[in-house]
Design an enzyme around this catalytic site. Structure first.
Site, PDB file in Angstrom:
ATOM      1  N   CYS A  86       0.772  -1.241   0.000  1.00 18.34           N
ATOM      2  CA  CYS A  86       0.000   0.000   0.000  1.00 18.34           C
ATOM      3  C   CYS A  86       0.804   1.292   0.000  1.00 18.34           C
ATOM      4  O   CYS A  86       1.985   1.304   0.295  1.00 18.34           O
ATOM      5  CB  CYS A  86      -0.869   0.066   1.246  1.00 18.34           C
ATOM      6  SG  CYS A  86      -1.896  -1.358   1.445  1.00 18.34           S
ATOM      7  N   GLY A 137       0.531   0.358  -5.238  1.00 20.92           N
ATOM      8  CA  GLY A 137      -0.638  -0.525  -5.203  1.00 20.92           C
ATOM      9  C   GLY A 137      -1.535  -0.240  -6.380  1.00 20.92           C
ATOM     10  O   GLY A 137      -1.988   0.897  -6.531  1.00 20.92           O
ATOM     11  N   ASN A 197      -0.582   1.017   5.694  1.00 20.62           N
ATOM     12  CA  ASN A 197       0.491   0.405   4.915  1.00 20.62           C
ATOM     13  C   ASN A 197       1.321  -0.434   5.880  1.00 20.62           C
ATOM     14  O   ASN A 197       1.901   0.110   6.816  1.00 20.62           O
ATOM     15  CB  ASN A 197       1.358   1.505   4.284  1.00 20.62           C
ATOM     16  CG  ASN A 197       2.553   0.963   3.514  1.00 20.62           C
ATOM     17  OD1 ASN A 197       3.523   1.677   3.318  1.00 20.62           O
ATOM     18  ND2 ASN A 197       2.511  -0.268   3.077  1.00 20.62           N
ATOM     19  N   GLY A 198       1.365  -1.754   5.640  1.00 24.87           N
ATOM     20  CA  GLY A 198       2.141  -2.634   6.509  1.00 24.87           C
ATOM     21  C   GLY A 198       1.394  -3.917   6.774  1.00 24.87           C
ATOM     22  O   GLY A 198       0.464  -4.270   6.047  1.00 24.87           O
ATOM     23  N   TYR A 231      13.829  -1.419  -4.266  1.00 25.56           N
ATOM     24  CA  TYR A 231      12.856  -1.699  -5.324  1.00 25.56           C
ATOM     25  C   TYR A 231      11.555  -0.903  -5.241  1.00 25.56           C
ATOM     26  O   TYR A 231      11.084  -0.392  -6.251  1.00 25.56           O
ATOM     27  CB  TYR A 231      12.532  -3.200  -5.319  1.00 25.56           C
ATOM     28  CG  TYR A 231      11.382  -3.575  -6.215  1.00 25.56           C
ATOM     29  CD1 TYR A 231      11.494  -3.507  -7.607  1.00 25.56           C
ATOM     30  CD2 TYR A 231      10.162  -3.985  -5.681  1.00 25.56           C
ATOM     31  CE1 TYR A 231      10.421  -3.838  -8.431  1.00 25.56           C
ATOM     32  CE2 TYR A 231       9.091  -4.315  -6.511  1.00 25.56           C
ATOM     33  CZ  TYR A 231       9.225  -4.245  -7.874  1.00 25.56           C
ATOM     34  OH  TYR A 231       8.184  -4.561  -8.681  1.00 25.56           O
TER      35      TYR A 231
END
Ligand code: SF4
Length: 471
Positions: free
Chosen positions: A13, A39, A113-114, A255
């Site tokens: 996310c 995402g 996010n996580g 990345y």
């Protein structure tokens, strides 16, 4: 929808929050488009108009979900937004965020996010207390605990902090409670979250590139363990106690993040170039040309070219327009898919000794096809160089790398991997080399998928600072 041609690790996310003196929805949408790479499966926005909350979310890219007439009904100057990657088998629209619930203190919206490591335990505890969950996400567990803490008249910051005490794992959160907007970063700082000033107010976002593109200004990273509230003209911060070390995810620099973002003080592009230079030092080779696997291997390849003195060129053309529409589930089709996505540039590689540089290898299936494609395109030798040490252990902190069996480096030796890739030689950057490039102390990084030492307690896994794994 998942792109079956792509065996790169998938992020879950990106999040954004804004408090402006103009309508927030269009700016939130722009910010989400900047973070679309974090995402592509679902997107959503929740806004509050003087405490009256409305939201729009669903499966699809940002412009697909937020492109219709309903978008115009999103009124209000504060809001939060979310882009999401969903694994195969989960329902994108049901699990789209922000998640919205009601509490005694008003409506609550949350974007996450996580990954929460103890979510199964929390879910079963609260289910046995009679709570009903509407989605399969750990994010819903967070927002329901928070709503429960938000008794009438409760201080939102205290409620957030009480919620944090129950959570174990990675979470960068944007939260809207009534008309107030907050950002939270977990005490180890796994996922990024940063603060910026826009011309019409303040903004929180997963990546600093948002502030550049919205013509704002990056102020700083949210600190691990920090709870921050933004308003139109100011921000205020509250810190929880934090451990003596952090656990920033190294994959953000290798990345995931945009090259033009700055995360925890390091510009992503610069780090990738340094990785390439170190890779050239650690794995030198006689060759005629250095080419990247586009797009994510580009800065690493440039660094390799600078470090080695071998000319850099583009050797693979990427078709950018097929990723989401071209869904081919079978392995045979996957193989065909790589050639539809990438095609060699023959004048760059024909009769040359080629160094091909990629950011990381998970399964290796795509890279094998690329090497074979370069060979068919006339390359005389193909030397593969990888800007991330071998991935050998699962991620429990928000990246879709869940089982050891999927990692090529987990069940093959280096020569066996080179043979599988059909490469003339193979070199990964070392763990030490990666730490040098990041220039962040080892104890402040999460390297768990590389060394099997997890920064938090994960059932069945080794916790950091215990005996090093023999890998
Ligand atoms: Fe990042 Fe790997 Fe740690 Fe997951 S395990 S947070 S991918 S470094």
């Amino acid at each position: 929808m998942v792109d079956p041609m792509d065996d790169d690790p998938k992020h879950y996310c990106g999040v954004v929050a804004m408090a402006l003196d103009v309508r927030a929805a269009p700016e939130l949408k722009r910010a989400l488009r900047v973070m679309q790479h974090r995402g592509q499966e679902a997107a959503g926005i929740a806004v509050s108009d003087k405490g009256s909350l409305s939201y729009l979310r669903g499966a699809g890219l940002v412009h697909e979900v937020l492109g219709g007439k309903e978008f115009d009904s999103l009124k209000g100057c504060v809001g939060i937004g979310h882009v999401r990657y969903a694994t195969t088998g989960t329902s994108c629209s049901d699990n789209a965020q922000p998640i919205v619930v009601t509490s005694a203190a008003g409506d609550v919206a949350l974007g996450h996010n996580g990954d929460i490591v103890n979510s199964a335990k929390l879910r079963s505890k609260y289910q046995s207390d009679g709570w009903a969950f509407l989605t399969t996400t750990d994010s819903e567990i967070i927002v329901r605990i928070l709503a429960n803490e938000l008794k009438q008249g409760a201080d939102p910051v205290k409620a957030i902090r009480s919620t944090m005490k129950l959570l174990d794992g990675a979470y960068s959160l944007v939260i809207m409670i009534g008309n107030r907007v907050f950002g939270v970063r977990d005490p180890l700082g796994f996922r990024p979250l940063c603060l910026g000033k826009l011309s019409r107010g303040y903004c929180l976002a997963s990546e600093s590139a948002v502030f550049d593109i919205l013509q704002g200004e990056f102020i700083r990273d949210i600190l691990p363990g920090e709870v921050i509230e933004i308003t139109t003209d100011s921000y205020s911060s509250s810190r929880t106690a934090r451990p003596s070390s952090r656990a920033h995810c190294m994959f953000e620099w290798v990345y995931f993040a945009r090259p033009d973002s700055v995360i925890d003080g390091r510009e992503v592009y610069e780090v990738r170039k340094i990785i390439g230079k170190i890779l050239a030092r650690e794995h030198p080779v006689d060759a005629d040309v250095v080419i990247p696997v586009p797009d994510s291997g580009r800065a690493h390849a440039l660094g390799f070219a600078i470090g080695s003195g071998i000319p850099y060129d583009e050797g693979l053309m990427k078709n950018r327009y097929i990723e989401r529409t071209f869904i081919m589930p079978e392995q045979l089709q996957r193989e065909e898919g790589v050639s539809i996505k990438l095609n060699p540039i023959r004048s760059t590689i024909k009769d040359k000794r080629v160094v091909v540089v990629d950011d990381s290898i998970v399964r290796g299936t795509t890279l094998r096809k690329i090497v074979q494609m370069l060979r068919r395109g006339g390359a005389r030798e193909i030397h593969v160089r990888i800007g991330c040490p071998p991935v050998v252990a699962p991620c429990y902190y928000g990246v879709d790398m869940k089982t050891r069996e999927q990692f090529i480096a987990n069940n093959k030796t280096m020569p066996e991997i080179a043979e599988y890739l059909t490469a003339d030689s193979l070199g990964y950057i070392s763990l030490k080399g990666l730490e040098e490039a990041l220039n962040i102390p080892e104890n402040d990084l999460c390297l768990a998928c590389l060394n099997g030492e997890y920064p938090t307690n994960v059932p069945g896994e080794k916790m950091r600072f215990q005996r090093k794994l023999d890998i």
